[in-house]
Structure formats: structure tokens, C-alpha cells
Design a protein around this motif. Structure first.
Motif, mmCIF file in Angstrom:
data_model
loop_
_atom_site.group_PDB
_atom_site.id
_atom_site.type_symbol
_atom_site.label_atom_id
_atom_site.label_comp_id
_atom_site.label_asym_id
_atom_site.label_seq_id
_atom_site.Cartn_x
_atom_site.Cartn_y
_atom_site.Cartn_z
ATOM 1 N N GLY A 176 119.673 134.538 44.476
ATOM 2 C CA GLY A 176 120.272 134.334 45.996
ATOM 3 C C GLY A 176 120.710 133.608 46.700
ATOM 4 N N ASN A 177 119.660 131.867 46.027
ATOM 5 C CA ASN A 177 119.906 131.093 47.125
ATOM 6 C C ASN A 177 121.365 130.201 46.414
ATOM 7 N N VAL A 178 122.614 130.805 47.504
ATOM 8 C CA VAL A 178 123.930 130.446 46.709
ATOM 9 C C VAL A 178 123.694 128.461 47.316
ATOM 10 N N MET A 179 124.717 128.075 46.472
ATOM 11 C CA MET A 179 125.131 126.127 46.481
ATOM 12 C C MET A 179 126.927 126.238 46.534
ATOM 13 N N LEU A 180 127.224 126.282 47.171
ATOM 14 C CA LEU A 180 129.822 125.631 46.924
ATOM 15 C C LEU A 180 129.571 125.021 47.016
ATOM 16 N N SER A 188 141.627 127.830 48.954
ATOM 17 C CA SER A 188 141.105 128.461 50.147
ATOM 18 C C SER A 188 139.628 129.433 50.770
ATOM 19 N N LYS A 189 138.931 129.362 51.124
ATOM 20 C CA LYS A 189 137.665 129.495 51.367
ATOM 21 C C LYS A 189 136.895 129.913 50.780
ATOM 22 N N TRP A 190 135.186 129.935 50.144
ATOM 23 C CA TRP A 190 134.624 130.577 49.311
ATOM 24 C C TRP A 190 134.484 132.122 49.975
ATOM 25 N N GLN A 191 133.770 132.834 48.947
ATOM 26 C CA GLN A 191 133.798 134.229 49.298
ATOM 27 C C GLN A 191 131.885 134.845 48.532
ATOM 28 N N VAL A 192 131.380 134.113 49.876
ATOM 29 C CA VAL A 192 129.803 134.953 49.697
ATOM 30 C C VAL A 192 129.282 136.269 50.073
ATOM 31 N N GLY A 193 129.031 137.145 49.440
ATOM 32 C CA GLY A 193 128.981 138.411 49.304
ATOM 33 C C GLY A 193 127.140 137.999 49.912
ATOM 34 N N LEU A 194 126.796 139.717 51.082
ATOM 35 C CA LEU A 194 125.733 139.090 52.223
ATOM 36 C C LEU A 194 125.033 140.811 51.662
ATOM 37 N N GLN A 195 124.522 140.784 50.996
ATOM 38 C CA GLN A 195 123.494 141.521 50.012
ATOM 39 C C GLN A 195 122.979 142.866 50.788
ATOM 40 N N ASN A 196 123.139 143.919 50.507
ATOM 41 C CA ASN A 196 122.555 144.851 51.797
ATOM 42 C C ASN A 196 121.309 145.487 51.284
ATOM 43 N N PRO A 197 120.356 144.926 52.468
ATOM 44 C CA PRO A 197 118.902 145.161 52.516
ATOM 45 C C PRO A 197 118.459 146.612 51.909
ATOM 46 N N LYS A 199 120.572 148.366 49.883
ATOM 47 C CA LYS A 199 120.539 148.638 48.244
ATOM 48 C C LYS A 199 119.915 147.554 47.507
ATOM 49 N N GLN A 200 120.150 148.613 46.005
ATOM 50 C CA GLN A 200 120.334 147.560 45.072
ATOM 51 C C GLN A 200 120.686 145.476 45.541
ATOM 52 N N ARG A 201 119.875 144.781 44.696
ATOM 53 C CA ARG A 201 120.169 143.330 44.143
ATOM 54 C C ARG A 201 121.673 143.768 43.756
ATOM 55 N N GLY A 202 122.526 143.024 44.618
ATOM 56 C CA GLY A 202 124.517 143.062 44.006
ATOM 57 C C GLY A 202 125.252 143.291 44.875
ATOM 58 N N GLU A 203 125.066 144.387 45.484
ATOM 59 C CA GLU A 203 125.572 145.472 47.087
ATOM 60 C C GLU A 203 125.585 145.574 47.272
ATOM 61 N N ILE A 204 126.358 144.580 48.445
ATOM 62 C CA ILE A 204 126.795 144.068 49.855
ATOM 63 C C ILE A 204 127.417 144.866 50.423
ATOM 64 N N PHE A 205 127.207 144.528 51.811
ATOM 65 C CA PHE A 205 127.478 144.520 53.615
ATOM 66 C C PHE A 205 128.763 143.885 53.222
ATOM 67 N N GLY A 206 128.882 143.461 53.051
ATOM 68 C CA GLY A 206 130.010 142.472 53.068
ATOM 69 C C GLY A 206 130.265 140.966 52.901
ATOM 70 N N TYR A 207 130.627 140.662 53.726
ATOM 71 C CA TYR A 207 130.971 138.744 52.563
ATOM 72 C C TYR A 207 130.811 137.791 54.730
ATOM 73 N N ILE A 208 130.902 136.658 53.644
ATOM 74 C CA ILE A 208 131.409 135.297 54.344
ATOM 75 C C ILE A 208 132.532 134.729 54.246
ATOM 76 N N GLU A 209 133.539 133.911 54.042
ATOM 77 C CA GLU A 209 134.292 132.749 54.234
ATOM 78 C C GLU A 209 133.695 131.872 54.055
ATOM 79 N N SER A 220 113.184 141.276 52.453
ATOM 80 C CA SER A 220 111.340 142.162 52.247
ATOM 81 C C SER A 220 112.026 143.225 50.898
ATOM 82 N N TYR A 221 113.872 143.068 49.814
ATOM 83 C CA TYR A 221 113.889 144.189 49.942
ATOM 84 C C TYR A 221 113.810 143.868 48.636
ATOM 85 N N GLU A 222 113.534 143.442 48.080
ATOM 86 C CA GLU A 222 112.931 143.143 46.756
ATOM 87 C C GLU A 222 111.938 142.990 45.650
ATOM 88 N N ARG A 223 110.503 142.745 46.431
ATOM 89 C CA ARG A 223 109.596 142.236 46.363
ATOM 90 C C ARG A 223 108.245 143.079 47.652
#
Length: 319
Positions: A176-180, A188-197, A199-209, A220-223
Motif C-alpha cells: 500500500g506504500n506506492v512509489m512511482l 502518460s501519467k501513472w494511474q494509482v488505484g484508491l483502495q475501497n476501505p 471492501k477487500q484489498r485490491g477493490e478500488i473506488f477510484g484512481y488518481i493520475e 483500519s480496513y485490514e488490521r
């Protein structure tokens, strides 16, 4: 002949799943060097390894200085900086409180006020003394835990290593610590998913470029702790001694250095929505996306053109 357009390595380190992907320099040795550096930092800074710098400091608490690696000394200095900046909302001496809540979770009972008060006496980052590469905790039973900042440092160090190898396009994802690193191959710009807090890890509600940045999320969605069937955040507020309880589901910080983003995401999650927004507005180098428990997303206006919402149950407000 099939051409490989990326090289990826996944490992488990620093308590999480880690993945490094290189796009422009497909060299296995480069990736192996990055993984070695990751394990090197983990071996120095993990509270779970008996011979780590952190364990040595903790075992010598109240007794004397411990000689540590320059890596560990630097990270502790940065932690002290963010503790001071946040007036104690960030603390690496929070370990006695973590120990208390973990034990109480095993016993399935709540700690009483006296137990929390006693543990809080040990929480003070000003009690960490640093002399060059020697570190000491002033009082016996004090302990540090670098879990809230070490992953950020590791991401920064791996990026430096990739740049030393002249890698110009890569992604480092340390749980979850993403470094581009550099640019995408098509510019083009990188697209980084925004975790849906919610839902399960990997399920996103959107992204940022984004261009070359780091993106770090706390939530606190995982631990979490569960006592008497009640779920609590795994992030302990070092000021009051209780698990963080506010209207935030997650905080995502965008900036240049991952060590800064790591510490800041924790600070803002502890501060909560209103105080967090007020605080981060005073710091120009951070762009922060706050997700509230009611699915309201509070995003800085500087990211207005860069954020894309895919789940219509989330609503964005810009500040």
C-alpha cells in the motif's frame, strides 16, 4: 518470439506483501538487489527480529546507548521530527500501548483506565536520545516500533537503488506504500488505484493520475482489534492511549518522499477529518485524500483533474 514488457518480483517483507515492477530495464539482478535492500532494512528495523537495531534499543531501555546502523538512526530522527510536528499525534514509543491492547484482545477484555494511564507514561518520543549512530531510550520498559515509518523509508531507498541502475520506469508497492519511479513508457501519467476501505484489498473506488510521486494510505480496513465482538482500529492514538475512533475510513497522502507520506498518513488518521484537513493545509508539500465512513471523499482542489471516481456510492468534495 514473445517479448516481456515488464519484470516483477513479489515477496513478503516488513509484515506485508511487497511487489517491485520494472518496465524499461528488464534485468533480474536489478530486482534482486532491490529485494536484498528491502530485507536489509527489515532486518535492522523489525521489532519482531531479536537481533534488529530496534530490538537492541528496546532491550537496553533505561540502561545505555545502543550502536545502530545509519539507516535506523536516520529513520528514528525522522520519526522524532514528525512527533514534534504533530504534537505527539505520531509516536514510535507507542509500543507499550500496542502491547497492552494486543494482550487484552487475547484475553477478550478491555484495558482499564489505570492500565492505559501507566502505559501512556512510557509514550514520549522526547525520551529517545540520539548521538550520531547511538540511540537510547531514557526509561526502562520503554519500547519503539518503526512500523509506521520504516516501509516509507524502504520505498525511498529502493527508488534510489533503481535510479543508481539507471531505471527510468518502475513501480514499488510495499503493502500500500506506492512509489512511482520515472515515467510510463508511453509518457502518460501513472494511474494509482484508491483502495475501497469497505471492501477487500485490491477493490478500488477510484484512481488518481499522477507523475512521479509516492502514494501512501492509512486506514483500519485490514488490521484491527476485536474485543467482545467490537472492532477497533489497529492504530493507537498516542495522546489518549485508545484505538483511533473518528469519522475517517482511510487517508491517502501524495508527495515526493515515501517516508514523509508514511508518517503523515498516520498523523492525519489520528487527527481525524476536520483537524486533519486543517493540519495538512498548512503543509504545501502534501496532497491528501480523506475518505469518511459515510463514503464522502475529501480531496484537495489541486487533484481535481487527476481523481476519477468509479464507484457511484462515493461522493467527492474538494477543499
Amino acid at each position: 518470439m514473445h517479448t516481456v514488457d515488464r519484470l516483477t518480483k513479489k515477496v513478503y517483507a516488513m509484515g506485508t506483501s511487497c511487489e517491485i515492477t520494472i518496465y524499461d530495464k528488464l534485468d533480474e539482478e536489478v530486482l534482486n538487489s532491490c529485494i536484498e535492500r528491502l530485507y536489509d532494512i527489515e532486518n535492522k528495523m523489525s521489532v519482531f527480529k531479536n537481533i534488529s537495531d530496534v530490538s537492541t534499543i528496546n532491550s537496553n531501555a533505561g540502561k545505555g546507548f545502543s550502536l545502530v546502523s545509519p539507516d535506523t538512526a536516520y529513520v528514528i530522527r525522522m520519526a522524532k521530527k514528525y512527533s514534534n510536528l504533530s504534537n505527539g499525534a505520531f509516536s514510535i514509543t507507542v509500543k507499550p500501548l500496542i502491547n497492552l491492547w494486543k494482550q487484552k484482545m487475547k484475553d477478550n477484555i478491555f484495558p482499564n483506565k489505570e492500565e492505559i494511564f501507566e502505559a501512556l507514561k512510557l509514550v514520549n518520543d522526547n525520551d529517545i536520545l540520539i548521538r550520531d549512530n547511538r540511540v537510547m531510550l531514557l526509561n526502562q520498559n520503554q519500547e519503539i516500533d518503526l512500523g509506521s515509518i520504516a516501509k516509507g523509508y524502504a520505498a525511498d531507498e529502493i527508488k534510489k537503488l533503481l535510479e543508481d541502475y539507471n531505471v527510468k520506469s518502475a513501480i514499488i508497492n510495499l503493502g500500500g506504500n506506492v512509489m512511482l519511479v520515472g515515467k510510463k513508457l508511453d509518457n502518460s501519467k501513472w494511474q494509482v488505484g484508491l483502495q475501497n476501505p469497505f471492501k477487500q484489498r485490491g477493490e478500488i473506488f477510484g484512481y488518481i493520475e499522477l507523475p512521479e510521486k509516492t502514494v501512501v494510505t492509512s486506514g483500519s480496513y485490514e488490521r484491527f482489534y476485536i474485543i467482545n465482538g467490537i472492532k477497533f482500529s489497529h492504530i493507537i492514538n498516542p495522546i489518549n492511549g485508545y484505538p483511533v475512533s473518528n469519522t475517517l475510513a482511510s487517508v491517502t497522502v501524495v508527495t515526493d518522499n515515501s517516508i514523509d507520506a508514511d508518517a503523515m498518513s498516520t498523523i492525519l488518521f489520528v487527527l481525524g477529518l476536520k483537524d486533519g484537513i486543517d493540519f495538512v493545509k498548512t503543509l504545501e508539500e502534501f496532497e491528501t485524500i480523506f475518505v469518511a465512513t459515510n463514503k464522502m471523499v475529501f480531496c484537495p482542489s489541486t487533484l481535481k483533474e487527476n481523481i476519477k471516481i468509479l464507484d457511484s456510492t462515493f461522493e467527492v468534495s474538494f477543499y
